[in-house]
Motif scaffolding. Structure first.
Motif, PDB file in Angstrom:
ATOM      1  N   GLY A 130       0.859  -1.184   0.053  1.00  9.88           N
ATOM      2  CA  GLY A 130      -0.029  -0.191  -0.115  1.00  9.88           C
ATOM      3  C   GLY A 130       0.789   1.354   0.118  1.00  9.88           C
ATOM      4  O   GLY A 130       2.162   1.324  -0.376  1.00  9.88           O
ATOM      5  N   LYS A 136      -1.421   8.942   1.162  1.00 10.91           N
ATOM      6  CA  LYS A 136      -2.801   8.929   0.791  1.00 10.91           C
ATOM      7  C   LYS A 136      -3.545  10.193   1.111  1.00 10.91           C
ATOM      8  O   LYS A 136      -4.507  10.501   0.328  1.00 10.91           O
ATOM      9  CB  LYS A 136      -3.532   7.806   1.912  1.00 10.91           C
ATOM     10  CG  LYS A 136      -3.368   6.415   1.453  1.00 10.91           C
ATOM     11  CD  LYS A 136      -3.884   5.622   2.322  1.00 10.91           C
ATOM     12  CE  LYS A 136      -3.973   3.965   2.117  1.00 10.91           C
ATOM     13  NZ  LYS A 136      -4.612   3.075   3.232  1.00 10.91           N
ATOM     14  N   SER A 172     -10.721   7.914  -4.977  1.00 11.20           N
ATOM     15  CA  SER A 172     -10.580   8.200  -3.557  1.00 11.20           C
ATOM     16  C   SER A 172     -10.864   7.165  -2.683  1.00 11.20           C
ATOM     17  O   SER A 172      -9.923   6.725  -1.681  1.00 11.20           O
ATOM     18  CB  SER A 172     -11.246   9.518  -3.240  1.00 11.20           C
ATOM     19  OG  SER A 172     -10.722  10.785  -3.735  1.00 11.20           O
ATOM     20  N   VAL A 173     -12.085   6.663  -2.517  1.00 11.36           N
ATOM     21  CA  VAL A 173     -12.331   5.235  -1.980  1.00 11.36           C
ATOM     22  C   VAL A 173     -11.511   4.368  -2.378  1.00 11.36           C
ATOM     23  O   VAL A 173     -10.922   3.585  -1.149  1.00 11.36           O
ATOM     24  CB  VAL A 173     -14.104   5.036  -2.472  1.00 11.36           C
ATOM     25  CG1 VAL A 173     -14.206   3.587  -1.782  1.00 11.36           C
ATOM     26  CG2 VAL A 173     -14.934   5.888  -2.003  1.00 11.36           C
ATOM     27  N   TYR A 174     -11.237   4.042  -3.454  1.00 14.97           N
ATOM     28  CA  TYR A 174      -9.748   2.883  -3.876  1.00 14.97           C
ATOM     29  C   TYR A 174      -8.890   3.112  -2.983  1.00 14.97           C
ATOM     30  O   TYR A 174      -8.129   2.210  -2.295  1.00 14.97           O
ATOM     31  CB  TYR A 174      -9.555   2.794  -5.340  1.00 14.97           C
ATOM     32  CG  TYR A 174      -8.698   1.875  -5.662  1.00 14.97           C
ATOM     33  CD1 TYR A 174      -9.112   0.543  -5.598  1.00 14.97           C
ATOM     34  CD2 TYR A 174      -7.558   2.424  -5.674  1.00 14.97           C
ATOM     35  CE1 TYR A 174      -8.250  -0.557  -6.059  1.00 14.97           C
ATOM     36  CE2 TYR A 174      -6.338   1.274  -6.323  1.00 14.97           C
ATOM     37  CZ  TYR A 174      -6.923  -0.169  -6.331  1.00 14.97           C
ATOM     38  OH  TYR A 174      -5.889  -0.885  -6.774  1.00 14.97           O
ATOM     39  N   VAL A 176      -8.124   5.092  -0.233  1.00 18.71           N
ATOM     40  CA  VAL A 176      -8.345   5.044   1.327  1.00 18.71           C
ATOM     41  C   VAL A 176      -8.428   3.571   1.590  1.00 18.71           C
ATOM     42  O   VAL A 176      -8.245   3.106   2.791  1.00 18.71           O
ATOM     43  CB  VAL A 176      -9.480   5.902   1.793  1.00 18.71           C
ATOM     44  CG1 VAL A 176     -10.112   5.599   2.993  1.00 18.71           C
ATOM     45  CG2 VAL A 176      -9.389   7.368   1.453  1.00 18.71           C
ATOM     46  N   THR A 177      -8.992   2.691   1.079  1.00 17.81           N
ATOM     47  CA  THR A 177      -9.355   1.221   1.364  1.00 17.81           C
ATOM     48  C   THR A 177      -8.158   0.385   1.073  1.00 17.81           C
ATOM     49  O   THR A 177      -8.203  -0.852   1.240  1.00 17.81           O
ATOM     50  CB  THR A 177     -10.442   0.694   0.536  1.00 17.81           C
ATOM     51  OG1 THR A 177     -10.194   0.777  -0.792  1.00 17.81           O
ATOM     52  CG2 THR A 177     -11.780   1.314   0.903  1.00 17.81           C
ATOM     53  N   ARG A 178      -7.207   0.861   0.316  1.00 21.58           N
ATOM     54  CA  ARG A 178      -5.676   0.103   0.097  1.00 21.58           C
ATOM     55  C   ARG A 178      -5.033   0.087   1.711  1.00 21.58           C
ATOM     56  O   ARG A 178      -5.210   0.990   2.384  1.00 21.58           O
ATOM     57  CB  ARG A 178      -4.864   0.703  -0.808  1.00 21.58           C
ATOM     58  CG  ARG A 178      -5.340   0.640  -2.305  1.00 21.58           C
ATOM     59  CD  ARG A 178      -5.745  -0.633  -2.764  1.00 21.58           C
ATOM     60  NE  ARG A 178      -7.380  -0.579  -2.421  1.00 21.58           N
ATOM     61  CZ  ARG A 178      -8.060  -1.672  -2.769  1.00 21.58           C
ATOM     62  NH1 ARG A 178      -7.644  -2.813  -2.945  1.00 21.58           N
ATOM     63  NH2 ARG A 178      -9.277  -1.629  -2.295  1.00 21.58           N
ATOM     64  N   PRO A 179      -4.101  -0.890   1.773  1.00 23.04           N
ATOM     65  CA  PRO A 179      -3.403  -0.945   2.976  1.00 23.04           C
ATOM     66  C   PRO A 179      -2.514   0.181   3.320  1.00 23.04           C
ATOM     67  O   PRO A 179      -2.152   0.940   2.285  1.00 23.04           O
ATOM     68  CB  PRO A 179      -2.450  -2.257   2.669  1.00 23.04           C
ATOM     69  CG  PRO A 179      -3.104  -2.877   1.665  1.00 23.04           C
ATOM     70  CD  PRO A 179      -3.934  -1.828   0.754  1.00 23.04           C
ATOM     71  N   THR A 180      -2.423   0.396   4.484  1.00 22.44           N
ATOM     72  CA  THR A 180      -1.550   1.856   4.716  1.00 22.44           C
ATOM     73  C   THR A 180      -0.249   1.358   5.423  1.00 22.44           C
ATOM     74  O   THR A 180      -0.285   0.528   6.405  1.00 22.44           O
ATOM     75  CB  THR A 180      -2.370   2.644   5.919  1.00 22.44           C
ATOM     76  OG1 THR A 180      -3.511   2.976   5.681  1.00 22.44           O
ATOM     77  CG2 THR A 180      -1.375   3.878   6.370  1.00 22.44           C
TER      78      THR A 180
END
Length: 183
Positions: A130, A136, A172-174, A176-180
């Motif tokens: 991510g 992000k 943006s949703v994509y 934010v939902t990826r690993p940090t």
């Protein structure tokens, strides 16, 4: 003195054939730089960083390969511009450039993955690690600013505005939902 069996006049040993197919080389040598030849997904680079080239899927069609290469150069140029302009993203363009180079040029793909500024980001993304929280926040903030300003000032039609907002929200949703990844 032992005699060798006669050979056909036109038959050549593999060493002689190799020397002819690679002019200037000795029969027992083959060129080691084959960076422009198509490579397959199973290959892995060896070296200091041990960069995984597993995603290479170089097209066998020259026209398609040229198209992928041109798009890779365009995305790289846009990514470099984005590195200096605060209103333009860099990450997305570099990820797209890696995608296109993986299908057209092992040499440029390797260069991008080993680049001092962008290489680690691309390798982390490819490995599923991510993006950092900072990356992000920056990406989503720029999407909001550019989508908002484009919707308000530059896109005249309602359909265009709705499409632009939908794409901005989707990306943006994509992200934010990826690993940090830890910083």
């Amino acid at each position: 003195m032992a005699e060798h069996p006669p050979t056909a006049p036109h038959s050549k040993s593999s060493a002689e054939s190799s020397a002819e197919s690679h002019p200037g080389s000795r029969p027992d040598e083959r060129p080691t730089d084959r960076s422009d030849e198509p490579q397959h997904a199973a290959e892995t680079a060896t070296g200091e960083d041990d960069i995984d080239l597993g995603e290479l899927r170089v097209s066998q069609n020259r026209l398609v390969r040229a198209l992928w290469f041109g798009l890779g150069l365009l995305m790289t140029a846009l990514g470099f511009i984005g590195a200096f302009l605060p209103v333009m993203p860099t990450t997305v363009f570099m990820l797209l450039a890696a995608f296109f180079f993986a299908r057209s040029s092992p040499r440029f793909y390797r260069w991008l993955l080993t680049h001092p500024q962008f290489g680690q980001l691309i390798r982390d993304w490819r490995a599923g690690r991510g993006l950092t929280l900072r990356a992000k926040l920056t990406a989503v903030s720029l999407i909001v600013v550019t989508t908002g300003s484009s919707t308000l000032f530059f896109v005249p039609s309602l359909f265009g505005k709705l499409a632009l907002v939908a794409v901005g929200v989707g990306v943006s949703v994509y992200l934010v939902t990826r690993p940090t990844k830890p910083a």
